[in-house]
Design a protein around this motif. Structure first.
Motif, short mmCIF file in Angstrom:
data_model
loop_
_atom_site.label_atom_id
_atom_site.label_comp_id
_atom_site.label_asym_id
_atom_site.label_seq_id
_atom_site.Cartn_x
_atom_site.Cartn_y
_atom_site.Cartn_z
N PRO A 134 0.82 -1.22 0.00
CA PRO A 134 0.00 0.00 0.00
C PRO A 134 0.86 1.26 0.00
N LEU A 135 0.38 2.27 -0.71
CA LEU A 135 1.11 3.53 -0.80
C LEU A 135 1.12 4.27 0.53
N SER A 136 0.17 3.99 1.38
CA SER A 136 0.09 4.68 2.67
C SER A 136 0.92 4.00 3.75
N GLU A 137 1.57 2.88 3.39
CA GLU A 137 2.42 2.15 4.34
C GLU A 137 3.65 1.63 3.60
N THR A 138 4.57 2.52 3.28
CA THR A 138 5.73 2.14 2.46
C THR A 138 6.81 1.41 3.24
N GLY A 139 6.83 1.60 4.55
CA GLY A 139 7.88 0.99 5.36
C GLY A 139 9.21 1.72 5.27
N LEU A 140 9.23 2.87 4.60
CA LEU A 140 10.46 3.64 4.49
C LEU A 140 10.69 4.45 5.75
N PRO A 141 11.94 4.58 6.18
CA PRO A 141 12.22 5.39 7.37
C PRO A 141 11.92 6.87 7.11
N GLU A 142 11.69 7.60 8.17
CA GLU A 142 11.44 9.05 8.10
C GLU A 142 12.58 9.73 7.35
N ALA A 143 12.25 10.63 6.44
CA ALA A 143 13.21 11.44 5.68
C ALA A 143 14.18 10.59 4.86
N ALA A 144 13.73 9.44 4.38
CA ALA A 144 14.61 8.54 3.62
C ALA A 144 14.71 8.91 2.15
N VAL A 145 13.85 9.80 1.66
CA VAL A 145 13.84 10.13 0.24
C VAL A 145 13.93 11.64 0.04
N ASP A 146 14.39 12.01 -1.15
CA ASP A 146 14.52 13.42 -1.49
C ASP A 146 13.33 13.93 -2.30
N LEU A 151 2.97 10.00 -11.03
CA LEU A 151 2.55 10.40 -12.37
C LEU A 151 1.34 9.56 -12.78
N ALA A 152 0.19 10.20 -12.84
CA ALA A 152 -1.03 9.56 -13.35
C ALA A 152 -1.45 8.33 -12.55
N GLY A 153 -1.40 8.43 -11.23
CA GLY A 153 -1.82 7.29 -10.43
C GLY A 153 -2.66 7.63 -9.22
N LEU A 154 -2.43 8.79 -8.63
CA LEU A 154 -3.13 9.11 -7.38
C LEU A 154 -4.64 9.25 -7.55
N HIS A 155 -5.10 9.56 -8.73
CA HIS A 155 -6.54 9.69 -8.92
C HIS A 155 -7.25 8.34 -8.76
N HIS A 156 -6.50 7.25 -8.76
CA HIS A 156 -7.07 5.92 -8.55
C HIS A 156 -7.07 5.53 -7.07
N VAL A 157 -6.44 6.32 -6.22
CA VAL A 157 -6.26 5.96 -4.81
C VAL A 157 -7.34 6.62 -3.96
N ASP A 158 -8.06 5.82 -3.17
CA ASP A 158 -9.11 6.36 -2.30
C ASP A 158 -8.52 7.09 -1.10
N ASP A 159 -7.46 6.55 -0.50
CA ASP A 159 -6.90 7.12 0.73
C ASP A 159 -5.73 8.05 0.42
N ARG A 160 -5.99 9.14 -0.29
CA ARG A 160 -4.93 10.07 -0.64
C ARG A 160 -4.34 10.72 0.60
N ALA A 161 -5.17 11.00 1.60
CA ALA A 161 -4.66 11.60 2.83
C ALA A 161 -3.62 10.68 3.48
N GLY A 162 -3.88 9.39 3.47
CA GLY A 162 -2.92 8.43 4.02
C GLY A 162 -1.63 8.40 3.23
N VAL A 163 -1.74 8.54 1.91
CA VAL A 163 -0.54 8.57 1.06
C VAL A 163 0.28 9.82 1.37
N PHE A 164 -0.37 10.97 1.46
CA PHE A 164 0.35 12.21 1.72
C PHE A 164 0.96 12.19 3.13
N ALA A 165 0.27 11.60 4.07
CA ALA A 165 0.80 11.51 5.44
C ALA A 165 2.06 10.64 5.47
N GLU A 166 2.07 9.59 4.66
CA GLU A 166 3.22 8.70 4.62
C GLU A 166 4.42 9.45 4.08
#
Length: 166
Positions: A134-146, A151-166
């Motif tokens: 799931p996009l809302s539970e990537t398992g990546l550590p805090e601040a692990a990415v830059d 691209l053309a995928g988030l409109h398919h995701v119901d839990d966008r808030a969870g994705v942005f929080a992650e």
């Protein structure tokens, strides 16, 4: 819709089916429709349903016509302003197509995909880590990415808030 009007009404004055609207930032395509015969169009409950069904066909299209989405990839990568050594999350990543468009040296891409069909199409290669989940539970550590790219995928995701929080 009257000729010369864009579909959302916000950009009057478009003259041709693929002309840029007045702002120059939005491009609308006018489509003519006609009735032929009844089509059965499947209804999907989620992104996973859609792309578990269509993932292989989409991937085949990307292989046959690799330049079809060149402009989209170029726009998102230009906006990302990647630097050598950056770590990029691409989600949902589909077949990991973004990785092949990055020419900045030493960029690591973490391709996160939620569907088994696309995950299976995302071939392993240098500079790419694959993750299925799931996009809302990537398992990546805090601040692990830059940079995070979607691209053309988030409109398919119901839990966008969870994705942005992650």
């Amino acid at each position: 819709m009257p000729h010369g009007t864009c579909p959302d009404g916000a950009h009057p004055g478009t003259k041709s089916p693929a002309e840029e609207c007045g702002s120059g930032r939005v491009r609308h395509l006018r489509v003519s429709t006609f009735r032929t015969h009844a089509l059965r169009i499947p209804v999907f409950d989620s992104y996973q349903d859609i792309f578990n069904q269509r993932g292989a066909a989409y991937h085949e299209g990307m292989l046959r016509y690799p330049e079809a989405r060149r402009h989209e990839f170029a726009l998102v990568l230009d906006a990302a302003q990647l630097q050598p050594g950056d770590t990029v999350v691409d989600m949902p990543s589909g077949g990991g197509y973004l990785r092949d468009r990055i020419d900045t040296p030493d960029v690591e891409v973490i391709a996160i995909e939620t569907t088994q069909a696309f995950y299976d199409q995302c071939r392993e290669r240098p500079g790419l880590q694959r993750r299925l989940g799931p996009l809302s539970e990537t398992g990546l550590p805090e601040a692990a990415v830059d940079v995070v790219v979607s691209l053309a995928g988030l409109h398919h995701v119901d839990d966008r808030a969870g994705v942005f929080a992650e």
